[in-house]
Design an enzyme around this catalytic site. Structure first.
Site: not given
Ligand code: ABU
Length: 356
Positions: A112, A185, A235, A237, A340
């Site tokens: 992040d 992020d 995010h 990912d 992550c």
């Molecule tokens: N980088 C964490 C992503 C969590 C989610 O999208 O559920």
């Protein structure tokens, strides 16, 4: 050592893996509230209002650390050099002239904070107050990379005053971050060589995407803005995960609002991930169920996947990958899984254009 990474799949040579020491229970703030699963909202709010800034329980740290260190061993056995950030005490309050936070967060998710674009290592202007000083834990490593020739960039550090957030934001309608200043992020960016896919989310605003565009386009990159039907978007990912040239894993619960032209006009295949085996009875099921997609490529074939996610193992094998199962569910409460928990600092291979 040299910094060089251009995508999510070239052979991995060096990686930063997070640490759990010093972790604090997150402080409840509007940015955090925006990504809380509605099914857990009251419980989550209650817990974080009373536990903010206190150390994460030693039992939880110990269970997660065992998995994390096993993950590190697996990486080393694959020939990857593993680096670790410093441990910071996140129970210390954060105080600035305009706001304060009861405590910080943790060092579990370097993805992040930092991102590598070829030989550049960039510190992201993150959107949560509790994470304001998280980059400090990586500075020793970043200075070492700088001294070895890497370009080192920090995006403008945000003010993060009340002006940065929409306090009238309503769940399911837009985002909690407004356009007062650039915010993003690093985990909202997926790299495919010269093409960078960036999610507008609760932690990444359009000004942040524009900052990235003006920073990267003169270097020959193209930025593609993506939005997904996901009320708690944070995010990219666990939503849109490039795994190899021509292959992107997508989330069936989070359809893309509009596919970028570069993908519409390409032969890249977007395949929906299978559902997680995490039981619905898990206390944080709605927050964690898609961390099954948060995988880490060792190379174009080998992918580290959570050990209990057997449908994902089968799915990846059918798609031409070799899954490497590693237990990691005790790390989920720290906010992520393998992608992550890492930043790939060096992968073999140079900067390529995969779309022309
Ligand atoms: N980088 C964490 C992503 C969590 C989610 O999208 O559920």
């Amino acid at each position: 050592m040299k910094v060089q990474s251009n995508n999510e799949w070239d052979p991995l040579e060096e990686v930063i893996v997070g640490v759990l020491g010093g972790a604090a229970n997150l402080t409840w703030e509007i940015g955090f509230e925006a990504i809380a699963a509605v099914e857990h909202l009251d419980r989550s709010r209650q817990f974080h209002l009373q536990a903010a800034g206190q150390p994460v329980s030693p039992l939880n740290i110990s269970k997660a650390s065992k998995e994390l260190e096993y993950f590190v061993d697996v990486l080393k056995k694959e020939g990857v050099k593993v680096r670790r950030p410093d441990i910071i005490d996140h129970t210390t309050p954060i105080v600035t002239p305009k706001w304060s936070s009861t405590g910080g967060n943790c060092q579990a998710n370097p993805r992040d904070v930092l991102i590598v674009f070829n030989d550049e290592i960039l510190e992201a202007p993150m959107a949560w107050r509790s994470r304001y000083f998280e980059f400090w834990a990586y500075r020793k490593l970043v200075k070492e990379y700088f001294n070895s020739g890497a370009r080192w960039t920090a995006a403008p550090k945000p003010e993060m005053s009340n002006a940065s957030y929409d306090y009238n934001w309503k769940r399911g309608e837009g985002y909690v971050t407004n356009e007062y200043e650039p915010l993003f992020d690093a985990a909202d960016i997926a790299r495919c060589g010269k093409d960078l896919f960036v999610q507008r989310s609760h932690v990444t605003n359009d000004m942040g995407i524009e900052w990235l565009r003006r920073h990267m386009e003169p270097q020959g990159y193209r930025i593609h803005r993506l939005e997904f039907d996901d009320y708690r978007a944070i995010h990219i990912d666990a939503t849109f995960v490039p795994l190899a040239p021509g292959k992107i894993l997508i989330n069936p619960d989070r359809p893309v609002k509009e596919l970028p032209d570069i993908l519409k006009n390409s032969d890249w295949e977007l395949r929906e991930a299978p559902r997680s085996t995490l039981p619905e009875t898990h206390p944080w099921y709605y927050s964690f169920k898609w961390l099954s997609m948060n995988v880490l490529n060792i190379n174009e074939k080998k992918v580290i996947v959570e050990a209990e996610e057997t449908p994902m193992h089968d799915f990846l094998s059918d798609w031409g990958f070799e899954p490497i199962p590693v237990p990691f569910r005790n790390n989920y409460p720290f906010g992520g899984s393998f992608h992550c928990a890492t930043v790939d600092v060096r992968r073999q291979g140079g900067l390529q254009d995969y779309f022309s």
